[in-house]
Structure formats: C-alpha cells, structure tokens
Scaffold this motif. Structure first.
Motif, PDB file in Angstrom:
ATOM      1  N   ILE A  48       0.970  -1.084  -0.019  1.00  0.00           N
ATOM      2  CA  ILE A  48      -0.026  -0.012  -0.012  1.00  0.00           C
ATOM      3  C   ILE A  48       0.848   1.174   0.025  1.00  0.00           C
ATOM      4  O   ILE A  48       0.542   2.236  -0.623  1.00  0.00           O
ATOM      5  N   HIS A  49       1.733   1.192   1.006  1.00  0.00           N
ATOM      6  CA  HIS A  49       2.616   2.319   0.895  1.00  0.00           C
ATOM      7  C   HIS A  49       3.703   2.510  -0.371  1.00  0.00           C
ATOM      8  O   HIS A  49       3.865   3.799  -0.686  1.00  0.00           O
ATOM      9  N   LEU A  50       3.789   1.476  -0.954  1.00  0.00           N
ATOM     10  CA  LEU A  50       4.679   1.652  -2.271  1.00  0.00           C
ATOM     11  C   LEU A  50       3.684   2.367  -3.214  1.00  0.00           C
ATOM     12  O   LEU A  50       4.283   3.364  -4.143  1.00  0.00           O
ATOM     13  N   PHE A  51       2.691   1.946  -3.337  1.00  0.00           N
ATOM     14  CA  PHE A  51       1.680   2.569  -4.362  1.00  0.00           C
ATOM     15  C   PHE A  51       1.159   4.174  -4.107  1.00  0.00           C
ATOM     16  O   PHE A  51       1.509   4.855  -4.819  1.00  0.00           O
ATOM     17  N   LYS A  52       1.058   4.448  -2.741  1.00  0.00           N
ATOM     18  CA  LYS A  52       0.856   5.862  -2.247  1.00  0.00           C
ATOM     19  C   LYS A  52       2.088   6.616  -2.470  1.00  0.00           C
ATOM     20  O   LYS A  52       1.983   7.876  -3.045  1.00  0.00           O
ATOM     21  N   CYS A  53       3.312   6.080  -2.270  1.00  0.00           N
ATOM     22  CA  CYS A  53       4.353   6.865  -2.429  1.00  0.00           C
ATOM     23  C   CYS A  53       4.732   7.067  -4.098  1.00  0.00           C
ATOM     24  O   CYS A  53       5.192   8.104  -4.251  1.00  0.00           O
ATOM     25  N   LEU A  54       4.656   6.042  -4.783  1.00  0.00           N
ATOM     26  CA  LEU A  54       4.813   6.612  -6.237  1.00  0.00           C
ATOM     27  C   LEU A  54       3.923   7.314  -6.688  1.00  0.00           C
ATOM     28  O   LEU A  54       4.204   8.281  -7.560  1.00  0.00           O
ATOM     29  N   ARG A  55       2.407   7.386  -6.311  1.00  0.00           N
ATOM     30  CA  ARG A  55       1.417   8.366  -6.502  1.00  0.00           C
ATOM     31  C   ARG A  55       1.892   9.695  -6.284  1.00  0.00           C
ATOM     32  O   ARG A  55       1.775  10.617  -7.063  1.00  0.00           O
ATOM     33  N   GLN A  56       2.507   9.800  -4.876  1.00  0.00           N
ATOM     34  CA  GLN A  56       2.781  11.114  -4.631  1.00  0.00           C
ATOM     35  C   GLN A  56       4.064  11.479  -5.334  1.00  0.00           C
ATOM     36  O   GLN A  56       4.188  12.907  -5.662  1.00  0.00           O
ATOM     37  N   TYR A  57       5.027  10.848  -5.556  1.00  0.00           N
ATOM     38  CA  TYR A  57       6.369  11.070  -6.330  1.00  0.00           C
ATOM     39  C   TYR A  57       5.742  11.683  -7.649  1.00  0.00           C
ATOM     40  O   TYR A  57       6.385  12.587  -8.258  1.00  0.00           O
ATOM     41  N   LEU A  58       5.125  10.878  -8.287  1.00  0.00           N
ATOM     42  CA  LEU A  58       4.653  11.267  -9.786  1.00  0.00           C
ATOM     43  C   LEU A  58       3.912  12.691  -9.854  1.00  0.00           C
ATOM     44  O   LEU A  58       4.175  13.355 -10.760  1.00  0.00           O
ATOM     45  N   LEU A  59       2.999  12.961  -8.865  1.00  0.00           N
ATOM     46  CA  LEU A  59       2.460  14.220  -8.556  1.00  0.00           C
ATOM     47  C   LEU A  59       3.512  15.412  -8.274  1.00  0.00           C
ATOM     48  O   LEU A  59       3.417  16.432  -8.870  1.00  0.00           O
ATOM     49  N   LEU A  60       4.725  15.090  -7.561  1.00  0.00           N
ATOM     50  CA  LEU A  60       5.623  16.112  -7.307  1.00  0.00           C
ATOM     51  C   LEU A  60       6.620  16.067  -8.309  1.00  0.00           C
ATOM     52  O   LEU A  60       7.650  16.882  -7.888  1.00  0.00           O
ATOM     53  N   MET A  61       6.813  15.332  -9.361  1.00  0.00           N
ATOM     54  CA  MET A  61       8.024  15.060 -10.160  1.00  0.00           C
ATOM     55  C   MET A  61       8.373  16.375 -10.697  1.00  0.00           C
ATOM     56  O   MET A  61       9.374  16.729 -11.295  1.00  0.00           O
ATOM     57  N   GLU A  62       7.208  16.995 -11.327  1.00  0.00           N
ATOM     58  CA  GLU A  62       7.682  18.065 -11.826  1.00  0.00           C
ATOM     59  C   GLU A  62       8.323  19.393 -11.201  1.00  0.00           C
ATOM     60  O   GLU A  62       8.574  20.332 -11.755  1.00  0.00           O
ATOM     61  N   SER A  64      10.812  18.909  -9.643  1.00  0.00           N
ATOM     62  CA  SER A  64      12.259  18.475  -9.363  1.00  0.00           C
ATOM     63  C   SER A  64      12.715  18.479  -8.129  1.00  0.00           C
ATOM     64  O   SER A  64      13.702  18.757  -7.652  1.00  0.00           O
ATOM     65  N   ILE A  65      11.974  17.446  -7.442  1.00  0.00           N
ATOM     66  CA  ILE A  65      12.370  17.161  -5.978  1.00  0.00           C
ATOM     67  C   ILE A  65      13.421  16.141  -6.085  1.00  0.00           C
ATOM     68  O   ILE A  65      12.845  14.875  -6.911  1.00  0.00           O
ATOM     69  N   ASN A  66      14.307  15.851  -5.369  1.00  0.00           N
ATOM     70  CA  ASN A  66      15.125  14.720  -5.433  1.00  0.00           C
ATOM     71  C   ASN A  66      14.506  13.490  -4.614  1.00  0.00           C
ATOM     72  O   ASN A  66      13.807  13.843  -3.796  1.00  0.00           O
ATOM     73  N   ILE A  67      15.098  12.144  -4.680  1.00  0.00           N
ATOM     74  CA  ILE A  67      14.424  11.136  -4.145  1.00  0.00           C
ATOM     75  C   ILE A  67      14.651  11.315  -2.356  1.00  0.00           C
ATOM     76  O   ILE A  67      13.710  10.670  -1.909  1.00  0.00           O
ATOM     77  N   VAL A  68      15.813  11.689  -2.075  1.00  0.00           N
ATOM     78  CA  VAL A  68      16.035  11.604  -0.572  1.00  0.00           C
ATOM     79  C   VAL A  68      15.101  12.689  -0.258  1.00  0.00           C
ATOM     80  O   VAL A  68      14.631  12.292   1.103  1.00  0.00           O
ATOM     81  N   GLU A  69      14.939  13.811  -0.536  1.00  0.00           N
ATOM     82  CA  GLU A  69      14.086  14.917   0.246  1.00  0.00           C
ATOM     83  C   GLU A  69      12.706  14.327  -0.103  1.00  0.00           C
ATOM     84  O   GLU A  69      11.913  14.745   1.096  1.00  0.00           O
ATOM     85  N   PHE A  70      12.273  13.633  -1.046  1.00  0.00           N
ATOM     86  CA  PHE A  70      10.846  12.894  -1.059  1.00  0.00           C
ATOM     87  C   PHE A  70      10.818  11.933  -0.186  1.00  0.00           C
ATOM     88  O   PHE A  70       9.651  11.871   0.433  1.00  0.00           O
ATOM     89  N   SER A  71      11.637  11.164   0.133  1.00  0.00           N
ATOM     90  CA  SER A  71      11.420  10.140   1.098  1.00  0.00           C
ATOM     91  C   SER A  71      11.269  10.561   2.496  1.00  0.00           C
ATOM     92  O   SER A  71      10.384  10.256   3.141  1.00  0.00           O
TER      93      SER A  71
END
Length: 87
Positions: A48-62, A64-71
């Motif tokens: 569940i958290h992988l799907f939620k994380c992926l969805r939120q990352y795709l929304l914030l991808m534009e 240009s946030i890096n993966i460490v800050e996003f995590s």
C-alpha cells in the motif's frame, strides 16, 4: 529553539505516539497473532505504501524534487497520517 530542531522534536513525538498507540491497540484487542498474520500484514503495509509513495512522487515530479528529500517528506507525512487519521 531553532526551527529545524523543533521539527525534529515534533517528528520524534509523533513517532513515539504512533508506536504507543499501536502497542495499546494490539494489547487490548482480540487479535490472534501468529507468524503468517504478521507477514501478511507487513506485506500489505509495504504494498500500500509503495503505491501511495509512487502516486505522490509522480505528482511532485515536475517540482524536480530529489528522491532523498521526497523520502523524508513522505515518511513525515505517513507518521502524521497514522497518528491523526482525520485531519
């Protein structure tokens, strides 16, 4: 108190509160705890958290946030959502 130090203290308080809440829930409920139930709960939790994380990352991808800050941001958001589910 510096702002960053204050946020770290608040984050730690939310983590401790969510752990205590979880322990009380397990202690006072009629759950049957065995190894297969624990593994299935962990698997579903991670999925569940992988799907939620992926969805939120795709929304914030534009942004240009890096993966460490996003995590870090996602972990903080998750602990707050566990402790305060109805915001």
């Amino acid at each position: 108190m510096k702002t960053k130090k204050g946020f770290q203290i608040i984050d730690l308080l939310f983590i401790v509160a969510s752990i205590i809440y979880s322990l009380f829930f397990i202690k006072y409920s009629d759950l049957v705890i065995n190894l297969s139930n624990i593994f299935s709960l962990i698997f579903v939790f991670i999925l569940i958290h992988l799907f939620k994380c992926l969805r939120q990352y795709l929304l914030l991808m534009e942004n240009s946030i890096n993966i460490v800050e996003f995590s870090i941001m996602y972990i903080k958001t998750t602990f707050c959502s566990i402790v305060l589910p109805y915001k």
